[in-house]
Motif scaffolding. Structure first.
Motif, PDB file in Angstrom:
ATOM      1  N   PHE A 196       0.852  -1.174   0.000  1.00 43.24           N
ATOM      2  CA  PHE A 196       0.000   0.000   0.000  1.00 43.24           C
ATOM      3  C   PHE A 196       0.896   1.235   0.000  1.00 43.24           C
ATOM      4  N   ARG A 197       0.299   2.370  -0.330  1.00 47.62           N
ATOM      5  CA  ARG A 197       1.018   3.631  -0.202  1.00 47.62           C
ATOM      6  C   ARG A 197       0.067   4.724   0.259  1.00 47.62           C
ATOM      7  N   GLN A 198       0.650   5.713   0.904  1.00 48.86           N
ATOM      8  CA  GLN A 198      -0.137   6.859   1.363  1.00 48.86           C
ATOM      9  C   GLN A 198       0.663   8.131   1.150  1.00 48.86           C
ATOM     10  N   ARG A 227      -4.872   5.965   2.126  1.00 46.85           N
ATOM     11  CA  ARG A 227      -3.999   4.850   1.815  1.00 46.85           C
ATOM     12  C   ARG A 227      -4.622   4.032   0.693  1.00 46.85           C
ATOM     13  N   GLY A 282       6.522   1.170   7.311  1.00 42.45           N
ATOM     14  CA  GLY A 282       6.506   2.073   6.169  1.00 42.45           C
ATOM     15  C   GLY A 282       7.898   2.532   5.774  1.00 42.45           C
ATOM     16  N   TYR A 336       3.844   0.901   2.414  1.00 46.41           N
ATOM     17  CA  TYR A 336       3.674  -0.051   3.498  1.00 46.41           C
ATOM     18  C   TYR A 336       3.514  -1.468   2.954  1.00 46.41           C
ATOM     19  N   SER A 343      -8.038  -2.812   2.586  1.00 44.77           N
ATOM     20  CA  SER A 343      -7.041  -2.703   3.649  1.00 44.77           C
ATOM     21  C   SER A 343      -7.432  -3.474   4.904  1.00 44.77           C
TER      22      SER A 343
END
Length: 125
Positions: free
Chosen positions: A37-39, A45, A118, A95, A109
């Motif tokens: 995942f990315r934020q 996210r 992260g 992440y 998620s």
């Protein structure tokens, strides 16, 4: 207790590449799907890529298709995210996440109860 430790983030120029790694410990890694995942700042996210327990099934967000590749080595208990042709909009904290789903590539998620700390990826223009 499950532990996920990411590495490989950093600063790269647009068009460059990075390879993220996620080392897992604490449970039977090979039985479950894994995801990245990315934020980004001010954004929710999002799931970037996911891979089934065997590696035979993968999922990619439209924004990264053709540029990112997810893979896993169950013997090394490690999942990877190869990121090529990076763009400034790929800048985010990435992440690693571990699922409790056995089949397929879970897209949500909440299906990933285990998370790494992260790693920052910054792409300069």
């Amino acid at each position: 207790q499950v532990q996920l430790v990411e590495s490989g983030g950093g600063l790269v120029q647009a068009g460059g590449s990075l390879r993220l790694s996620c080392a897992a410990s604490g449970r039977t890694f090979s039985r479950y799907a894994m995801g990245w995942f990315r934020q980004a700042p001010g954004k929710e996210r999002e799931l970037v890529a996911a891979i089934s327990w065997s590696g035979g099934s993968t999922y990619y967000a439209d924004s990264v298709k053709g540029r990112f590749t997810i893979s896993r080595d169950n013997a090394k208990r490690t999942v990877y995210l190869q990121m090529n042709s990076l763009k400034p909009e790929d800048t985010a904290v990435y992440y690693c996440a571990g699922s409790t789903v056995v089949a397929g590539t879970p897209p949500l998620s909440y299906e990933y109860p285990y998370w790494g700390q992260g790693t920052q990826v910054t792409v300069s223009s």
